[in-house]
Design a protein around this motif. Structure first.
Motif, short mmCIF file in Angstrom:
data_model
loop_
_atom_site.label_atom_id
_atom_site.label_comp_id
_atom_site.label_asym_id
_atom_site.label_seq_id
_atom_site.Cartn_x
_atom_site.Cartn_y
_atom_site.Cartn_z
N ALA A 175 -0.02 -56.88 -20.03
CA ALA A 175 1.24 -57.52 -19.67
C ALA A 175 1.70 -57.15 -18.26
CB ALA A 175 2.32 -57.13 -20.68
N ILE A 176 1.19 -56.05 -17.74
CA ILE A 176 1.58 -55.62 -16.39
C ILE A 176 0.36 -55.81 -15.50
CG2 ILE A 176 2.51 -53.76 -14.99
CD1 ILE A 176 3.68 -52.56 -17.57
N ARG A 177 0.33 -56.94 -14.80
CA ARG A 177 -0.85 -57.34 -14.03
C ARG A 177 -0.58 -57.26 -12.54
NH1 ARG A 177 -4.59 -60.05 -16.99
NH2 ARG A 177 -5.33 -61.08 -15.11
N SER A 178 -1.62 -56.92 -11.80
CA SER A 178 -1.47 -56.74 -10.36
C SER A 178 -1.10 -58.04 -9.64
CB SER A 178 -2.75 -56.16 -9.76
OG SER A 178 -3.83 -57.06 -9.95
N ASN A 179 -1.52 -59.18 -10.16
CA ASN A 179 -1.20 -60.43 -9.47
C ASN A 179 0.27 -60.84 -9.63
OD1 ASN A 179 -1.27 -61.32 -12.10
ND2 ASN A 179 -2.73 -62.95 -11.75
N ASP A 180 1.03 -60.11 -10.44
CA ASP A 180 2.47 -60.36 -10.56
C ASP A 180 3.28 -59.62 -9.50
OD1 ASP A 180 2.45 -62.21 -12.62
OD2 ASP A 180 2.53 -60.67 -14.17
#
Length: 166
Positions: free
Chosen positions: A139-144
């Motif tokens: 749920a915690i992605r680098s692309n966000d």
């Protein structure tokens, strides 16, 4: 890998008047969800178009209505599989952290959490456990980008509040 799980009732949404914990923080990916929905729509549209026009040409093969329906059904199944990528979420509360990835969810009490990290070059964050194991948090992605940075900061803040170790 010994994992201590909080009972299933802690992973569900709290209902008014129940003894389930309330989650102080919840995070879901943003870009991955939008991308998954766009891809799912394209898959359904492509397979539906292929299914509709399956009998329009003369290829030497005799396609039936059942074949057309099956083609559309395959598109729906493919879109459903892509939409599994919209499931990830992380919930944080006084009882611990609940990580839901694509196929399942695990809840961890604060006693079994060492910290959270975002290793260099990785696509998503991870929950570090006391037994030198970790759980990926899709749920915690680098692309966000900023959304992920805010989520990590809030997760560390709540970890410090509840466990004193973060």
């Amino acid at each position: 890998m010994p994992v201590v799980r909080i009972f299933r009732r802690y992973t569900e949404s709290p209902k008014p008047g129940s003894d389930s914990p309330e989650w102080e923080f919840e995070v879901r990916p943003r870009r991955a969800v939008r991308t998954a929905w766009a891809v799912a729509v394209l898959i359904v549209a492509g397979f539906a178009a292929a299914g509709i026009w399956l009998r329009s040409g003369s290829t030497g093969v005799n396609f039936r209505v059942a074949d057309q329906i099956a083609m559309i059904g395959i598109g729906l199944l493919g879109a459903g599989a892509v939409l599994l990528l919209t499931r990830p979420r992380v919930r944080v509360g006084a009882d611990g952290v609940c990580v839901r990835n694509i196929l399942g969810d695990n809840a961890f009490a604060w006693d079994y959490i060492r910290g959270v990290s975002f290793p260099d070059g990785k696509s998503w964050a991870r929950l570090e456990l006391v037994d030198d194991d970790y759980v990926p948090m899709l749920a915690i992605r680098s692309n966000d980008k900023e959304h992920a940075a805010r989520a990590m900061a809030r997760l560390r803040e709540l970890g410090g509040k509840y466990s004193g170790r973060q």
